[in-house]
Design a protein around this motif. Sequence first.
Motif, short mmCIF file in Angstrom:
data_model
loop_
_atom_site.label_atom_id
_atom_site.label_comp_id
_atom_site.label_asym_id
_atom_site.label_seq_id
_atom_site.Cartn_x
_atom_site.Cartn_y
_atom_site.Cartn_z
N TYR A 34 0.85 -1.19 0.00
CA TYR A 34 0.00 0.00 0.00
C TYR A 34 0.88 1.24 0.00
CZ TYR A 34 -4.53 -2.13 1.11
OH TYR A 34 -5.71 -2.82 1.06
N TYR A 36 0.43 5.39 0.87
CA TYR A 36 -0.33 6.55 1.33
C TYR A 36 0.62 7.75 1.28
CZ TYR A 36 -4.25 3.90 3.33
OH TYR A 36 -5.36 3.11 3.50
N PRO A 44 -3.77 11.65 6.19
CA PRO A 44 -3.17 10.76 5.19
C PRO A 44 -4.14 10.52 4.03
CG PRO A 44 -2.85 9.89 7.40
CD PRO A 44 -3.81 11.04 7.52
N TYR A 87 4.30 7.15 2.25
CA TYR A 87 4.48 5.97 3.09
C TYR A 87 4.18 4.70 2.30
CZ TYR A 87 4.17 9.35 6.94
OH TYR A 87 4.38 10.40 7.78
N ARG A 91 0.70 -5.03 4.20
CA ARG A 91 -0.31 -5.49 5.14
C ARG A 91 -0.85 -6.83 4.67
NH1 ARG A 91 -0.14 -2.99 9.75
NH2 ARG A 91 -2.33 -3.27 10.14
N ASN A 98 -5.49 -6.34 11.09
CA ASN A 98 -4.74 -5.71 10.00
C ASN A 98 -5.32 -4.38 9.58
OD1 ASN A 98 -7.04 -6.59 8.80
ND2 ASN A 98 -6.04 -7.77 7.21
N TYR A 99 -6.42 -3.96 10.21
CA TYR A 99 -6.99 -2.66 9.89
C TYR A 99 -6.18 -1.54 10.55
CZ TYR A 99 -9.02 -4.17 14.29
OH TYR A 99 -9.19 -4.66 15.53
N LYS A 100 -5.34 -1.86 11.50
CA LYS A 100 -4.57 -0.83 12.20
C LYS A 100 -3.43 -0.37 11.30
CE LYS A 100 -5.38 -2.76 16.82
NZ LYS A 100 -4.72 -3.26 18.05
N LEU A 101 -3.59 0.79 10.73
CA LEU A 101 -2.53 1.31 9.89
C LEU A 101 -1.42 1.90 10.74
CD1 LEU A 101 -4.31 3.17 6.95
CD2 LEU A 101 -3.17 0.97 6.91
N PHE A 103 2.42 3.80 10.07
CA PHE A 103 3.35 4.31 9.08
C PHE A 103 4.75 4.36 9.67
CE2 PHE A 103 -0.08 4.80 6.54
CZ PHE A 103 -0.78 5.99 6.53
N TYR B 35 -7.76 7.57 14.86
CA TYR B 35 -6.33 7.57 15.12
C TYR B 35 -5.98 8.94 15.72
CZ TYR B 35 -5.87 3.78 11.59
OH TYR B 35 -5.96 2.62 10.86
N PHE B 45 -3.27 4.20 16.57
CA PHE B 45 -4.64 3.67 16.48
C PHE B 45 -5.36 3.84 17.81
CE2 PHE B 45 -8.04 0.85 15.41
CZ PHE B 45 -8.28 0.09 16.54
N GLY B 98 -13.93 -3.77 7.30
CA GLY B 98 -12.86 -3.61 8.26
C GLY B 98 -11.64 -4.47 8.03
N LEU B 100 -8.51 -5.65 5.15
CA LEU B 100 -7.84 -5.37 3.89
C LEU B 100 -8.27 -6.39 2.86
CD1 LEU B 100 -4.29 -4.44 5.10
CD2 LEU B 100 -6.06 -2.93 4.25
N GLN B 104 -8.34 2.63 3.51
CA GLN B 104 -8.95 3.57 4.45
C GLN B 104 -8.82 4.98 3.91
OE1 GLN B 104 -7.59 2.98 8.52
NE2 GLN B 104 -7.53 0.77 8.24
N PHE B 106 -9.11 8.94 4.86
CA PHE B 106 -8.99 9.78 6.05
C PHE B 106 -9.69 11.12 5.89
CE2 PHE B 106 -5.97 7.73 8.95
CZ PHE B 106 -5.52 6.69 8.16
#
Lengths: 113, 115
Positions: A34, A36, A44, A87, A91, A98-101, A103, B35, B45, B98, B100, B104, B106
């Motif tokens: 990914y 960003y 982001p 970035y 993932r 795995n939703y917790k990004l 960087f 976040y 997070f 929720g 991948l 996402q 922002f």
Amino acid sequence: DAKTTQPTSMDCAEGRAANLPCNHSTISGNEYVYWYRQIHSQGPQYIIHGLKNNETNEMASLIITEDRKSSTLILPHATLRDTAVYYCIVRVEGGGSNYKLTFGKGTLLTVNP
Amino acid sequence: GAGVSQSPSNKVTEKGKDVELRCDPISGHTALYWYRQSLGQGLEFLIYFQGNSAPDKSGLPSDRFSAERTGGSVSTLTIQRTQQEDSAVYLCASSLAGRLPYEQYFGPGTRLTVT
């Protein structure tokens, strides 16, 4: 998740292509790449992602090497507004949290007039 | 189309006061995330919503922090008895689901300053 390595900073002339490299030599088969970016004082922004094949959208192209150990984000005609921190993250698909990004330090791309 | 919106864009509050931060996700996005980002730091997070439920609150720093989501849409992050270390940019993101590979998106963030 696999660790990524990016150069700290890069410069690019306005109107030229910006090629941002990312190394992810420990990537596993079910991990996506990914990209960003974060422009100063903004949230982001998702750019693009890919698994194996090269990808292109209206913002950029993503070139992933055949062994998937590295990739390059290409902004074909960089503008001053593309100045940002970019970035690269990898993932795993599905499962866990795995939703917790998160960087790393990313690459500060400065587009010069 | 409309992106993720957050309000207020900036909030200055005195130590000890309560604050509410609002997030409007992209229509149709079932997953919503909060976040925060301190000056020069990476993303931290806080909480993840799937619909109106929060299956993961593990990132909330203390019991002074809470969040809710109603109607599967708008979310509010509440910080009670604010402290100076709460000063940061609070970012909201949403995605179609929720997990991948759903990317996402922002919002612009709320810059919170506790004096």
